[in-house]
Design a protein around this motif. Structure first.
Motif, PDB file in Angstrom:
ATOM      1  N   ILE A  63       2.969 157.762  45.289  1.00  0.00           N
ATOM      2  CA  ILE A  63       3.963 158.825  45.737  1.00  0.00           C
ATOM      3  C   ILE A  63       3.764 160.036  44.959  1.00  0.00           C
ATOM      4  N   ILE A  64       3.898 159.804  43.410  1.00  0.00           N
ATOM      5  CA  ILE A  64       3.910 161.019  42.674  1.00  0.00           C
ATOM      6  C   ILE A  64       2.567 161.691  42.551  1.00  0.00           C
ATOM      7  N   LYS A  65       1.696 160.767  42.779  1.00  0.00           N
ATOM      8  CA  LYS A  65       0.132 161.485  42.854  1.00  0.00           C
ATOM      9  C   LYS A  65       0.106 162.168  44.286  1.00  0.00           C
ATOM     10  N   ASN A  66       0.575 162.005  45.331  1.00  0.00           N
ATOM     11  CA  ASN A  66       0.075 162.419  46.591  1.00  0.00           C
ATOM     12  C   ASN A  66       1.061 163.136  47.226  1.00  0.00           C
ATOM     13  N   ARG A  67       2.638 162.873  46.904  1.00  0.00           N
ATOM     14  CA  ARG A  67       3.377 164.006  47.460  1.00  0.00           C
ATOM     15  C   ARG A  67       4.814 163.685  46.581  1.00  0.00           C
ATOM     16  N   PRO A  68       4.889 164.256  45.643  1.00  0.00           N
ATOM     17  CA  PRO A  68       6.060 164.068  44.483  1.00  0.00           C
ATOM     18  C   PRO A  68       7.185 164.396  45.302  1.00  0.00           C
ATOM     19  N   GLU A  69       7.125 165.574  45.937  1.00  0.00           N
ATOM     20  CA  GLU A  69       8.577 166.102  46.656  1.00  0.00           C
ATOM     21  C   GLU A  69       9.364 165.251  47.374  1.00  0.00           C
ATOM     22  N   ALA A  70       8.612 164.175  47.942  1.00  0.00           N
ATOM     23  CA  ALA A  70       9.085 162.894  48.503  1.00  0.00           C
ATOM     24  C   ALA A  70      10.550 162.012  47.642  1.00  0.00           C
ATOM     25  N   VAL A  71       9.983 162.110  46.284  1.00  0.00           N
ATOM     26  CA  VAL A  71      11.112 161.485  45.460  1.00  0.00           C
ATOM     27  C   VAL A  71      12.324 162.367  45.449  1.00  0.00           C
ATOM     28  N   GLU A  72      12.162 163.565  45.419  1.00  0.00           N
ATOM     29  CA  GLU A  72      13.326 164.464  45.181  1.00  0.00           C
ATOM     30  C   GLU A  72      13.985 164.571  46.658  1.00  0.00           C
ATOM     31  N   GLU A  73      13.139 164.686  47.641  1.00  0.00           N
ATOM     32  CA  GLU A  73      13.889 164.650  48.980  1.00  0.00           C
ATOM     33  C   GLU A  73      14.829 163.257  49.089  1.00  0.00           C
ATOM     34  N   THR A  74      14.336 162.255  48.890  1.00  0.00           N
ATOM     35  CA  THR A  74      14.831 161.003  48.938  1.00  0.00           C
ATOM     36  C   THR A  74      16.104 160.622  47.985  1.00  0.00           C
ATOM     37  N   TYR A  75      15.962 160.977  46.862  1.00  0.00           N
ATOM     38  CA  TYR A  75      16.842 160.560  45.762  1.00  0.00           C
ATOM     39  C   TYR A  75      17.581 161.589  44.998  1.00  0.00           C
ATOM     40  N   GLY A  76      16.921 163.049  45.012  1.00  0.00           N
ATOM     41  CA  GLY A  76      18.024 164.112  44.642  1.00  0.00           C
ATOM     42  C   GLY A  76      17.353 164.269  43.085  1.00  0.00           C
ATOM     43  N   VAL A  77      16.266 163.342  42.629  1.00  0.00           N
ATOM     44  CA  VAL A  77      15.751 163.656  41.299  1.00  0.00           C
ATOM     45  C   VAL A  77      14.309 164.308  41.145  1.00  0.00           C
ATOM     46  N   LYS A  78      13.991 165.002  40.106  1.00  0.00           N
ATOM     47  CA  LYS A  78      12.657 165.608  40.084  1.00  0.00           C
ATOM     48  C   LYS A  78      11.822 164.261  39.443  1.00  0.00           C
ATOM     49  N   PRO A  79      10.508 163.821  40.098  1.00  0.00           N
ATOM     50  CA  PRO A  79       9.887 162.907  39.445  1.00  0.00           C
ATOM     51  C   PRO A  79       9.435 163.312  38.108  1.00  0.00           C
ATOM     52  N   GLU A  80       9.200 162.423  37.210  1.00  0.00           N
ATOM     53  CA  GLU A  80       8.357 162.345  36.156  1.00  0.00           C
ATOM     54  C   GLU A  80       6.969 162.124  36.138  1.00  0.00           C
ATOM     55  N   SER A  81       5.907 162.437  35.486  1.00  0.00           N
ATOM     56  CA  SER A  81       4.658 162.214  35.628  1.00  0.00           C
ATOM     57  C   SER A  81       4.698 160.437  35.432  1.00  0.00           C
ATOM     58  N   ASP A  82       5.451 159.962  34.568  1.00  0.00           N
ATOM     59  CA  ASP A  82       5.517 158.642  34.255  1.00  0.00           C
ATOM     60  C   ASP A  82       6.349 157.885  35.152  1.00  0.00           C
ATOM     61  N   PRO A  83       5.733 157.222  36.077  1.00  0.00           N
ATOM     62  CA  PRO A  83       6.412 156.494  37.227  1.00  0.00           C
ATOM     63  C   PRO A  83       7.741 155.553  36.883  1.00  0.00           C
ATOM     64  N   TYR A  84       7.448 154.906  35.638  1.00  0.00           N
ATOM     65  CA  TYR A  84       8.611 154.148  35.423  1.00  0.00           C
ATOM     66  C   TYR A  84      10.083 154.916  35.035  1.00  0.00           C
ATOM     67  N   LYS A  85       9.485 155.890  34.458  1.00  0.00           N
ATOM     68  CA  LYS A  85      10.660 156.735  33.964  1.00  0.00           C
ATOM     69  C   LYS A  85      11.487 157.439  35.244  1.00  0.00           C
ATOM     70  N   THR A  86      10.535 157.713  36.212  1.00  0.00           N
ATOM     71  CA  THR A  86      10.892 158.195  37.631  1.00  0.00           C
ATOM     72  C   THR A  86      11.831 157.084  38.212  1.00  0.00           C
TER      73      THR A  86
END
Length: 259
Positions: free
Chosen positions: A196-219
């Motif tokens: 998700i972070i590689k292909n459409r990172p904004e989906a993380v913020e849209e769904t959970y209201g957090v900015k994704p990190e480059s590290d998926p575990y931290k996200t």
């Protein structure tokens, strides 16, 4: 990690369906159309000279331009129908295909195949215009194959989801494995978030209201914090967070897609 034991059983189901059906409707998830194409089903169909149509389901979850791009790629091999059970799009086109097929052959049996949770049952119910197949966001709800009469000489064969020889977490990323049954939901969730972070990172913020990190575990940790999923002692309940992300993906709550 074990590869699903169901594989041998399901390969035999696929072979049985392919011997009974003269046409195959392979249903794929429009969000990840190339990943949910079942190459084993396609290969077995080809070997038996079966006509294949690829049904891109859940097109309501992706932009029109993305669906068209996926269609143009897959169409180099097979005819493609853009479909959404929810929005009722593509139904007319499918009905016309079935009408043309029924002119060619006396009895038409259409095998509806695909991974668990791509929407085979929704497709069948739309064509039948009533609920004859079980639909659920839980992957693997169809048990055993069923013959469903569509018209005087047209039948649909409803099948359980056909999985290929893959690990559980790979299937979970496809939305085809129940998160609660995973040995390691965290690993699967991290793999999904990586895509998700590689292909459409904004989906993380849209769904959970957090900015994704480059590290998926931290996200994943950030999502857990935002959801306030805590264990006693106050640390983030990472397992619970992982399952939540996987369920959100299965249910279409995360608006991400890729080829």
């Amino acid at each position: 990690m074990e590869k699903p034991r169901e594989w041998l059983r399901e390969k035999s189901i696929a072979k049985k369906i392919l011997s009974e059906a003269n046409v195959i409707f392979e249903v794929v998830d429009a969000r990840i159309p190339l990943e949910t194409r079942n190459k084993v089903v396609e290969q077995l169909s080809k070997e038996r000279n079966k006509e294949i149509f690829i049904i891109l389901n859940k097109t309501d979850l992706v932009p029109e331009s993305f669906a068209q791009k996926a269609k143009s790629i897959i169409e180099k091999e097979y005819p493609v129908v853009l479909f959404s059970a929810r929005k009722n799009t593509g139904k007319k086109e499918l009905e016309n295909i079935i009408k043309n097929l029924s002119k060619k052959k006396k009895i038409i049996k259409i095998g509806v195949l695909g991974y668990p949770n791509v929407g085979k049952s929704s497709l069948i119910n739309t064509l039948k215009r009533k609920k004859v197949a079980t639909t659920s966001p839980k992957p693997g709800m169809t048990r055993g194959e069923k013959l469903i009469k569509l018209d005087k000489n047209v039948y649909l064969i409803d099948t359980p989801g056909i999985i290929t020889l893959e690990f559980q977490d790979e299937l979970a990323v496809k939305g085809s494995w129940i998160p609660d049954k995973l040995e390691d939901p965290v690993d699967a969730s991290v793999k999904l978030l990586e895509k998700i972070i590689k292909n459409r990172p904004e989906a993380v913020e849209e769904t959970y209201g957090v900015k994704p990190e480059s590290d998926p575990y931290k996200t994943l940790e950030k999502i857990g914090e935002k959801l306030n999923y805590r264990m006693s002692g106050g640390s983030v309940d990472i397992k619970r967070t992982a399952k939540k992300v996987l369920w959100d993906w299965i249910k279409g709550n995360i608006k991400a897609y890729w080829l």
